[in-house]
Design an enzyme around this catalytic site. Structure first.
Site, PDB file in Angstrom:
ATOM      1  N   LYS A  30     -50.332  23.952  48.738  1.00  0.00           N
ATOM      2  CA  LYS A  30     -50.148  23.308  50.047  1.00  0.00           C
ATOM      3  C   LYS A  30     -48.674  23.241  50.428  1.00  0.00           C
ATOM      4  CE  LYS A  30     -48.529  19.164  48.551  1.00  0.00           C
ATOM      5  NZ  LYS A  30     -47.502  18.241  49.067  1.00  0.00           N
ATOM      6  N   THR A  65     -49.314  17.204  54.443  1.00  0.00           N
ATOM      7  CA  THR A  65     -48.051  17.900  54.233  1.00  0.00           C
ATOM      8  C   THR A  65     -47.702  18.832  55.391  1.00  0.00           C
ATOM      9  OG1 THR A  65     -48.503  17.820  51.864  1.00  0.00           O
ATOM     10  CG2 THR A  65     -46.751  19.291  52.566  1.00  0.00           C
TER      11      THR A  65
END
Length: 333
Positions: free
Chosen positions: A191, A248
């Site tokens: 990620k 994120t």
């Protein structure tokens, strides 16, 4: 009272120390810099990473790694992923007998392409049931403000995961257990790479359609790699996968997204490092994630594009055209 050692005084290590103390643990943080350790002990705050956040009385700090390790039921590792091997080699002889080693790190080691739990097992010479991973959508500044958040505690031994779950469960922090360590670690590492891509797109002035496409196809890349490595597909639809990815990629608090945005605006790697200052794990891990993908014969075009921009100097617009001109495929290709 459960004793916990936290190695690392960065923003996430400090925020997690606060969680542990709020959950009833006695926490000793280890830091390399005496001035910062003194500020934590005397001022009850970490001025370098979480200024203005008052730490609980049950949190103290030391520059002595042996003092931090003494009688700790859990040893939490919150250092940059590429420094883990060297640091842990120094700390291993000091660790308390039977302590569970907990990784807060979200990266893949350069050169070996090993996940952080694998590095811990190898260096500390412990079995997998002595290693746990904590991951999920956990932006440190929000948690330091005691805003609600959830996370995943992963360990092959579910009883160990439950022990750690109890040690960090508070009114604002809700951990869930999982035995899929591989999937949880890959979700956390990849990620960061996808967040760089989303940040680059944002810096280039691209719209929400482009960013949503990168997030979704980034999740597909992560899942492909995870399945090739034996992970559970359901993990990537949960907090360690989609949850962490969304936080994120969407939040201005994300270091990786912020780093990518600077690159997308035309800044060089060196200029971006100078401006952002804190560690963006995806910058180094994108190379090791791509290495891991190639070892498992998994196609990861977004990751490959990020490596091209970050480490090979490819202009973002050129990289975008190459990515968009790839041959058409079925979505479940």
């Amino acid at each position: 009272m459960t004793r916990v050692a936290v190695y690392g005084t960065g923003s996430w290590g400090t925020a997690f120390a606060m969680i542990l103390a709020d959950a009833g643990c006695e926490v000793t943080m280890w830091g390399r810099r005496a001035a910062l350790v003194d500020a934590i002990n005397t001022g009850r705050t970490n001025p370098d990473y979480l200024p203005g956040v008052e730490l609980p009385a049950a949190v103290r700090a030391t520059t002595d790694p042996a003092e931090a390790a003494r009688d700790a039921a859990f040893t939490v590792l919150a250092v940059p992923s590429q420094t883990l091997r060297g640091n842990l080699a120094e700390w291993t002889p000091l660790l308390a007998d039977g302590t569970v080693l907990v990784s807060l790190m979200k990266g893949v080691e350069l050169g070996t392409a090993k996940r952080m739990s694998e590095v811990i097992e190898e260096v500390a010479k412990v079995s997998p049931d002595r290693v746990a991973v904590l991951t999920g959508p956990n932006l440190a500044k929000e948690i330091a403000a005691r805003q609600p958040a959830a996370a995943v505690v992963a360990c092959p031994d579910e009883s160990v995961a439950r022990r750690l779950q109890a040690a960090c469960h508070t009114a604002y922090f809700r951990p869930y257990t999982n035995t899929d360590v591989v999937g949880c670690e890959l979700g956390g590492a990849v990620k960061n790479v996808i967040a760089l891509a989303v940040g680059i797109a944002d810096g280039m002035g691209l719209g929400d359609n482009a960013k949503a496409s990168l997030i979704t196809r980034g999740l597909a890349e992560t899942t492909r790699l995870g399945l090739a490595m034996g992970a559970d597909a359901h993990t990537f639809a949960g907090l360690a996968g989609m949850g962490d990815l969304v936080a994120t990629c969407a939040s201005p608090l994300s270091r990786n997204r912020t780093f990518g945005a600077c690159l997308g605006r035309g800044m060089t790697l060196e200029e971006t490092v100078a401006v952002t200052k804190q560690t963006a794990e995806g910058v180094k891990s994108c190379e090791s994630v791509l290495d891991l993908a190639r070892r498992h014969h998994v196609d990861m075009p977004i990751t490959e594009t990020v490596v091209g921009i970050v480490h090979e100097g490819k202009p973002p617009m050129v990289a975008l055209k190459e990515l968009m001109s790839r041959s058409a495929k079925a979505e479940r290709h």
